[in-house]
Design a protein around this motif. Structure first.
Motif, short mmCIF file in Angstrom:
data_model
loop_
_atom_site.label_atom_id
_atom_site.label_comp_id
_atom_site.label_asym_id
_atom_site.label_seq_id
_atom_site.Cartn_x
_atom_site.Cartn_y
_atom_site.Cartn_z
N TYR A 1 1.30 -1.22 0.15
CA TYR A 1 -0.13 -0.14 -0.11
C TYR A 1 0.83 1.61 -0.16
CZ TYR A 1 -3.70 -3.18 1.18
OH TYR A 1 -4.51 -4.26 1.41
N PRO A 2 0.81 2.77 -0.49
CA PRO A 2 1.21 3.22 -0.20
C PRO A 2 1.82 4.10 0.49
CG PRO A 2 -0.48 4.07 -2.32
CD PRO A 2 -1.10 2.56 -1.04
N SER A 3 3.15 3.85 0.44
CA SER A 3 4.40 5.03 2.11
C SER A 3 3.99 6.31 1.69
CB SER A 3 4.54 4.18 3.02
OG SER A 3 5.63 4.18 2.20
N ARG A 4 4.19 7.09 3.26
CA ARG A 4 4.66 8.60 2.46
C ARG A 4 5.67 8.08 1.42
NH1 ARG A 4 5.81 9.92 8.51
NH2 ARG A 4 3.89 8.80 8.56
N ASN A 5 5.56 9.78 0.90
CA ASN A 5 6.43 9.15 -1.05
C ASN A 5 8.07 10.73 -1.13
OD1 ASN A 5 5.37 11.28 -1.23
ND2 ASN A 5 4.71 10.45 -2.98
N HIS A 6 8.27 11.16 0.39
CA HIS A 6 8.69 11.90 0.65
C HIS A 6 10.26 11.79 0.36
CE1 HIS A 6 5.75 14.11 3.28
NE2 HIS A 6 6.62 13.10 4.05
N THR A 7 11.19 10.59 0.30
CA THR A 7 12.42 10.53 -0.49
C THR A 7 12.14 10.67 -1.45
OG1 THR A 7 13.02 8.70 2.24
CG2 THR A 7 14.42 8.58 -0.42
N GLU A 8 11.05 9.76 -2.04
CA GLU A 8 10.97 10.11 -3.30
C GLU A 8 10.89 11.18 -4.08
OE1 GLU A 8 9.90 7.29 -1.20
OE2 GLU A 8 7.91 6.47 -2.38
N LEU A 9 10.07 12.71 -3.00
CA LEU A 9 9.81 13.20 -3.96
C LEU A 9 11.18 14.26 -3.85
CD1 LEU A 9 6.42 14.83 -1.99
CD2 LEU A 9 6.90 14.32 -4.65
N GLY B 1 -17.42 13.02 10.85
CA GLY B 1 -18.33 14.13 10.80
C GLY B 1 -17.46 15.36 11.62
N ALA B 2 -16.19 15.55 11.21
CA ALA B 2 -15.31 16.59 11.66
C ALA B 2 -15.61 17.36 10.57
CB ALA B 2 -13.98 16.25 12.07
N ARG B 3 -15.96 18.82 11.44
CA ARG B 3 -15.48 19.65 10.92
C ARG B 3 -14.21 20.31 9.83
NH1 ARG B 3 -19.12 23.66 13.84
NH2 ARG B 3 -19.55 25.12 11.74
N LEU B 4 -13.82 20.30 8.65
CA LEU B 4 -12.73 20.66 8.16
C LEU B 4 -12.93 21.37 7.47
CD1 LEU B 4 -10.53 17.72 9.07
CD2 LEU B 4 -11.01 19.25 10.32
N SER B 5 -12.13 22.43 6.94
CA SER B 5 -11.49 23.43 5.82
C SER B 5 -9.87 23.59 4.83
CB SER B 5 -12.15 24.81 5.95
OG SER B 5 -13.68 24.85 6.57
N ILE B 6 -10.07 22.77 4.59
CA ILE B 6 -8.54 23.55 4.22
C ILE B 6 -8.29 24.34 2.88
CG2 ILE B 6 -6.51 21.22 2.87
CD1 ILE B 6 -8.61 19.43 4.47
N MET B 7 -7.34 24.97 3.55
CA MET B 7 -7.75 26.53 3.25
C MET B 7 -6.14 26.67 2.27
SD MET B 7 -9.91 28.15 5.19
CE MET B 7 -9.28 29.13 6.10
N ASN B 8 -5.92 27.65 1.47
CA ASN B 8 -4.74 28.20 0.96
C ASN B 8 -3.88 27.29 0.80
OD1 ASN B 8 -3.21 30.55 -0.16
ND2 ASN B 8 -2.36 30.86 2.71
N LYS B 9 -4.22 26.03 -0.59
CA LYS B 9 -3.30 25.28 -0.50
C LYS B 9 -2.16 25.57 -1.71
CE LYS B 9 -6.44 21.73 -1.27
NZ LYS B 9 -6.93 20.64 -1.92
N ARG B 10 -0.68 25.21 -1.15
CA ARG B 10 0.41 26.16 -1.94
C ARG B 10 1.25 24.77 -2.12
NH1 ARG B 10 -1.24 28.10 2.93
NH2 ARG B 10 0.70 28.21 4.38
N LYS B 11 2.16 25.43 -3.26
CA LYS B 11 3.57 24.33 -2.55
C LYS B 11 4.31 25.11 -2.20
CE LYS B 11 4.26 21.50 -6.61
NZ LYS B 11 4.74 19.61 -6.03
N SER B 12 4.93 24.42 -1.55
CA SER B 12 5.87 24.83 -0.37
C SER B 12 7.55 24.12 -0.61
CB SER B 12 5.71 23.75 1.30
OG SER B 12 6.79 24.32 2.02
N GLY B 13 8.36 23.81 -1.69
CA GLY B 13 8.90 23.01 -2.24
C GLY B 13 8.50 22.38 -2.44
N GLU B 14 8.40 21.10 -2.83
CA GLU B 14 8.12 19.66 -4.04
C GLU B 14 6.89 18.89 -3.11
OE1 GLU B 14 11.11 17.83 -1.66
OE2 GLU B 14 10.82 19.66 -1.73
N GLU B 15 6.59 19.73 -1.54
CA GLU B 15 5.33 19.07 -0.95
C GLU B 15 4.51 20.44 -1.56
OE1 GLU B 15 5.44 16.62 0.62
OE2 GLU B 15 7.62 16.08 1.01
N GLN B 16 3.24 19.68 -0.88
CA GLN B 16 1.71 20.72 -0.54
C GLN B 16 1.59 21.01 1.06
OE1 GLN B 16 -1.74 21.64 -2.67
NE2 GLN B 16 -0.33 21.24 -4.51
N VAL B 17 1.42 22.12 0.93
CA VAL B 17 1.28 22.32 2.06
C VAL B 17 -0.16 23.44 1.56
CG1 VAL B 17 3.10 22.94 3.23
CG2 VAL B 17 1.69 25.21 2.44
#
Ligand code: S3P
Length: 432
Positions: free
Chosen positions: A195-203, A279-295
């Motif tokens: 199953y896919p695991s974190r890919n920080h090494t590859e990036l 049922g959590a109320r989450l809003s994901i805002m202001n998506k942007r790139k930070s280096g090769e990662e998304q924040v």
């Protein structure tokens, strides 16, 4: 230090939190920068005990690491083939990432290395890394039939050879160890993940100019001539640290917290999917790139949660967040069923056992299974003295359970320094 008492929140959690740097990315930033020829300026580095174990090890291996501030470093390496024999035993402390990734990086080198770590790390399984590295031609000797610390890497007399390795467990640490060895191996190195695991090494390897191919669940690379270091690396905020606030603000009535600069790499966002399913109320805002990662910034508002079920396919994408999810589940209506999570038994402590024994003291209604948990939510929580098992994520989970419930006294609370040194300061700031 003594125990820490967390009182129940007498008001809603409101305000903003800047999420500290990602632990996984911080480790990798120093390791890979140490293999380049030019200085790398690393910002938003996580100055936690685990990441400082990596800094100490890379210095011992000849890299120059200058601390400009606690979150800002400049690392100057000596090139891909420039690591040197350390004068001392390398001590990975509590850090599985330091140990497993460095085993991969050092197995191909022509000098010996001896590793140690703390008592927790001595108990954890290392055979999962030693086995593929030996298949690549490395010589590694460890205690308990080559599965445990202390571990010695015997100098490689000839280059390792690439392998195709079908990983029996989804583990980013095992995958990364093999790929890092592959930087020095003859031929192609391929890992196949269940199953896919974190890919920080590859990036991050890609941002150092290494071509990493990714087809379905197969990740491959060939040894490059050199690593071309970027001038800057920006570490995203750690979603595994944000997890405690995502849960706390969901379950303390009336709360509204804005979590700033959270890494939302999709190999890490299982916690968001599970909390939303609850049922959590989450809003994901202001998506942007930070280096090769998304924040992004995440706004979380309190809500009535309900139980959910999840299993093996999503576990690697939220493996470190299960103690926090278990807290959410105690405050949810109905049952939460977690399966396929046997890996929790070999983390900093046996987290299935720790969640079961400690959360039950708080009044949780929990069943521990060999590879998971059933949490019957909605029980009245009581105040209790609970043991962190010297596990940072257990300590922080107990803290938010006490905050949203009826208080808690945490034995061995200081282990939060492993991944979130300012956790209690942030908690105090929110409730004062
Ligand atoms: C990590 C991978 C995960 C995770 C750990 C950090 C990494 O471990 O639990 O906190 O940085 O690669 P596994 O690879 O053992 O799942």
């Amino acid at each position: 230090m003594g125990n820490r008492v967390i009182e129940p929140a007498n008001r809603a959690l409101k305000g903003e939190l800047i999420i500290p740097g990602d632990k996984s990315v911080s480790h990798r930033s120093v390791m890979l920068s140490a293999l380049g020829n030019t200085p790398v300026h690393i910002t938003n580095f996580l100055p936690s005990a685990d990441c400082l174990s990596t800094v100490a090890a890379m210095r011992a291996l000849g890299a120059r690491v200058e601390l400009i501030s606690d979150t800002e470093l400049v690392v100057q390496g000596n090139g891909l083939h420039g690591l040197r024999e350390p004068d001392t035993i390398l001590d990975a402390g509590n850090s599985g990432t330091t140990l497993r990734l460095l085993m991969g990086l050092l197995a191909p080198q022509s000098f010996p290395v001896v590793f140690t770590g703390d008592t927790s790390l001595h108990r954890r399984p290392m055979g999962r890394v030693i086995k593929p590295l030996k298949e690549m031609g490395a010589t590694i000797v460890g205690r308990a039939e080559n599965t445990k610390l202390p571990i010695t890497i015997v100098p490689a007399e000839k280059p390792l050879h690439g392998i195709t390795y079908v990983m029996p467990v989804a583990s980013a640490q095992v995958k990364s160890a093999i790929l890092l060895s592959g930087l020095f191996a003859d031929g192609k190195t391929t890992v196949i993940e269940p199953y896919p695991s974190r890919n920080h090494t590859e990036l991050m390897l890609e941002s150092f100019g290494v071509r990493v191919s990714h087809e379905d669940n197969r990740i491959s690379l060939m040894a490059p001539d050199r690593l071309t270091a970027p001038a800057e690396l920006i570490v995203p905020g750690d979603i595994s640290s944000a997890a405690f606030w995502l849960v706390a603000a969901s379950i303390v009535p009336g709360s509204e917290l804005l979590l700033k600069n959270v890494g939302i790499n999709e190999t890490r966002t299982g916690i968001i999917e599970v909390l939303e399913a609850m049922g959590a109320r989450l809003s994901i805002m202001n998506k942007r790139k930070s280096g090769e990662e998304q924040v992004a910034d995440i706004l979380v508002k309190a809500s009535q949660l309900h139980g959910t079920s999840f299993g093996a396919d999503i576990i690697p994408r939220l493996v470190d967040e299960i103690p926090a999810i278990a807290v959410a589940a105690m405050f949810a209506k109905g049952d939460t069923i977690i399966t396929g999570a046997g890996e929790l038994r070999v983390k900093e402590t046996d987290r299935i056992d720790a969640i079961y024994t400690q959360f039950v003291k708080l009044g949780g209604n929990i069943e521990a299974k060999e590879d998971g948990l059933i949490i019957h939510g909605g029980t009245e929580l009581k105040r209790a003295k609970c043991f962190s098992h010297d596990d940072h994520r257990m300590a922080m989970s107990l803290a938010i359970a006490g905050l949203a419930g009826n208080g808690v006294e945490i034995e061995e609370p200081d282990c939060v320094a492993i991944s979130y040194p300012k956790f209690y300061d942030e908690l105090d700031r929110l409730i004062k």
